[in-house]
Design an enzyme around this catalytic site. Sequence first.
Site, PDB file in Angstrom:
ATOM      1  N   ARG A  55       0.818  -1.221   0.000  1.00 46.08           N
ATOM      2  CA  ARG A  55       0.000   0.000   0.000  1.00 46.08           C
ATOM      3  C   ARG A  55       0.848   1.266   0.000  1.00 46.08           C
ATOM      4  O   ARG A  55       0.434   2.317  -0.481  1.00 46.08           O
ATOM      5  CB  ARG A  55      -0.913  -0.019   1.240  1.00 46.08           C
ATOM      6  N   TYR A 108     -14.347  21.514 -12.969  1.00 44.26           N
ATOM      7  CA  TYR A 108     -14.930  20.214 -13.353  1.00 44.26           C
ATOM      8  C   TYR A 108     -16.152  19.948 -12.466  1.00 44.26           C
ATOM      9  O   TYR A 108     -16.078  20.114 -11.239  1.00 44.26           O
ATOM     10  CB  TYR A 108     -13.828  19.173 -13.154  1.00 44.26           C
ATOM     11  N   LYS A 205      -6.869  10.769 -18.575  1.00 48.07           N
ATOM     12  CA  LYS A 205      -6.960  11.433 -19.870  1.00 48.07           C
ATOM     13  C   LYS A 205      -5.660  11.221 -20.664  1.00 48.07           C
ATOM     14  O   LYS A 205      -5.409  10.130 -21.095  1.00 48.07           O
ATOM     15  CB  LYS A 205      -7.289  12.916 -19.663  1.00 48.07           C
TER      16      LYS A 205
HETATM   17  C1  LIG Z   1     -12.104  13.761 -16.253  1.00 55.88           C
HETATM   18  C2  LIG Z   1     -11.642  14.898 -15.460  1.00 55.88           C
HETATM   19  C3  LIG Z   1     -11.395  14.762 -14.091  1.00 55.88           C
HETATM   20  C4  LIG Z   1     -11.698  13.491 -13.339  1.00 55.88           C
HETATM   21  O1  LIG Z   1     -10.904  12.411 -13.716  1.00 55.88           O
HETATM   22  P1  LIG Z   1     -11.410  10.915 -13.475  1.00 55.88           P
HETATM   23  O2  LIG Z   1     -10.200  10.104 -13.727  1.00 55.88           O
HETATM   24  O3  LIG Z   1     -12.520  10.685 -14.448  1.00 55.88           O
HETATM   25  O4  LIG Z   1     -11.880  10.816 -12.056  1.00 55.88           O
HETATM   26  C5  LIG Z   1     -10.905  15.851 -13.419  1.00 55.88           C
HETATM   27  N1  LIG Z   1     -10.671  17.014 -14.030  1.00 55.88           N
HETATM   28  C6  LIG Z   1     -10.901  17.188 -15.336  1.00 55.88           C
HETATM   29  C7  LIG Z   1     -10.616  18.518 -15.954  1.00 55.88           C
HETATM   30  C8  LIG Z   1     -11.405  16.145 -16.088  1.00 55.88           C
HETATM   31  O5  LIG Z   1     -11.680  16.337 -17.381  1.00 55.88           O
END
Ligand SMILES: *Cc1c(COP(=O)(O)O)cnc(C)c1O
Length: 386
Positions: A55, A108, A205
């Site tokens: 962990r 977001y 992303k």
């Molecule tokens: C998608 C996104 C997040 C969240 O990410 P996850 O991995 O889906 O939890 C946070 N900030 C922005 C700008 C995003 O586009």
Amino acid sequence: MTDKRDKLETAVVSAGRMSAAHFGSVNTPVYRTSTILQPDVASLKSHNTTYVYGRRGTPTTRSFEDAVSALEGAARTVSLPSGLSAITVAIMSVCRAGDHLLMVDSCYGPTRLFCDGVLKRFGVETTYYDPLIGDGVAALFRPNTRAVYCESPGSLTFEVQDVPVIAAAAHARNASVLMDNTWGTPLYFPALARGVDLSIHAATKYICGHSDTMMGTVSANESHAKRLSNFVADLGLYASGDDCFLALRGLRTLAVRLKRHHQTALTLTHWLLKRPEVSRVLYPALESDPGHALWKRDFLGACGLFGVVLKPAREKSVAAMIDGMRHFGIGYSWGGYESLIIPAEFERTACKFEAEGPVIRIHAGLEDPDDLLADLEAGFTRLNAP
Ligand SMILES: *Cc1c(COP(=O)(O)O)cnc(C)c1O
């Protein structure tokens, strides 16, 4: 493995590599482990060993985190199981009950839900501010303002913030500066150099880049590193070795992918600007964008995500446009290799975003730009159908 003389595109290839410890293997393998055996009781009790328990990190997680730290110029990066968990952890690592948080109005969506729900329940009050506030943010500070949170460009509406000016105002009042840096990526917005203390990425992303992993990172400067890593340890959060392996594998090609995303987004947005159905394109890399000057000053490039404000159109026509796409998928997230399109819905409480018509969000993927243009062209035919 990296040193400060290396350019970012070199660092992205080599940072975090641990070949010598892995029989020359270029990539750090996936460690699936809980127990890490120690040679003796003294070692077990010393807490000086690098790896003590699954962990608390393995060579796989450490490789990935060190690579992101090198790119961000950070003292420490922690990996987390999603982008949203990186956001909530970063905020909670600096705030305590009775504190006040300044949150950008174009954040977001789930970040807003967290502030209005969990954070409020734990005694932290949030004030939303206009993303274009600049040094006007100074007027919003209270004696208990602990942190200012930025996201630039804004989610769905792409306002570019004057991060250095906001950071200076915060630091003059002993407040921390947090930023969701997902759009800029570790390559195109040097957040820590611009005054940010905690730079957050939805690694889901562009870092992972292949629409196959959920991951988040928080990178801290020297003054915030210990608090952040202790907080993650106290909460017991852990991003798996498999996910860190995929994230690091994605990171290695980030520079070449981003160049192509940027180029294709420019091709699409220039074309869209000339369409009679389009009122505005929200993409800071365009000279016509109101955030262009700030973008040019502070960013090193642009990714493939942008918004389009259409002229007034029926909801049904916009749905027909989106539903018939061949190459643009309909779905959340972005930053993978594929193109996406969704209608955008957002909330504002501190300022207004006046849209002339429906807003759509497009992610320009790695497909041939001509095929994407043909797809959009056919989409406008459906939009215009009686
Ligand atoms: C998608 C996104 C997040 C969240 O990410 P996850 O991995 O889906 O939890 C946070 N900030 C922005 C700008 C995003 O586009």
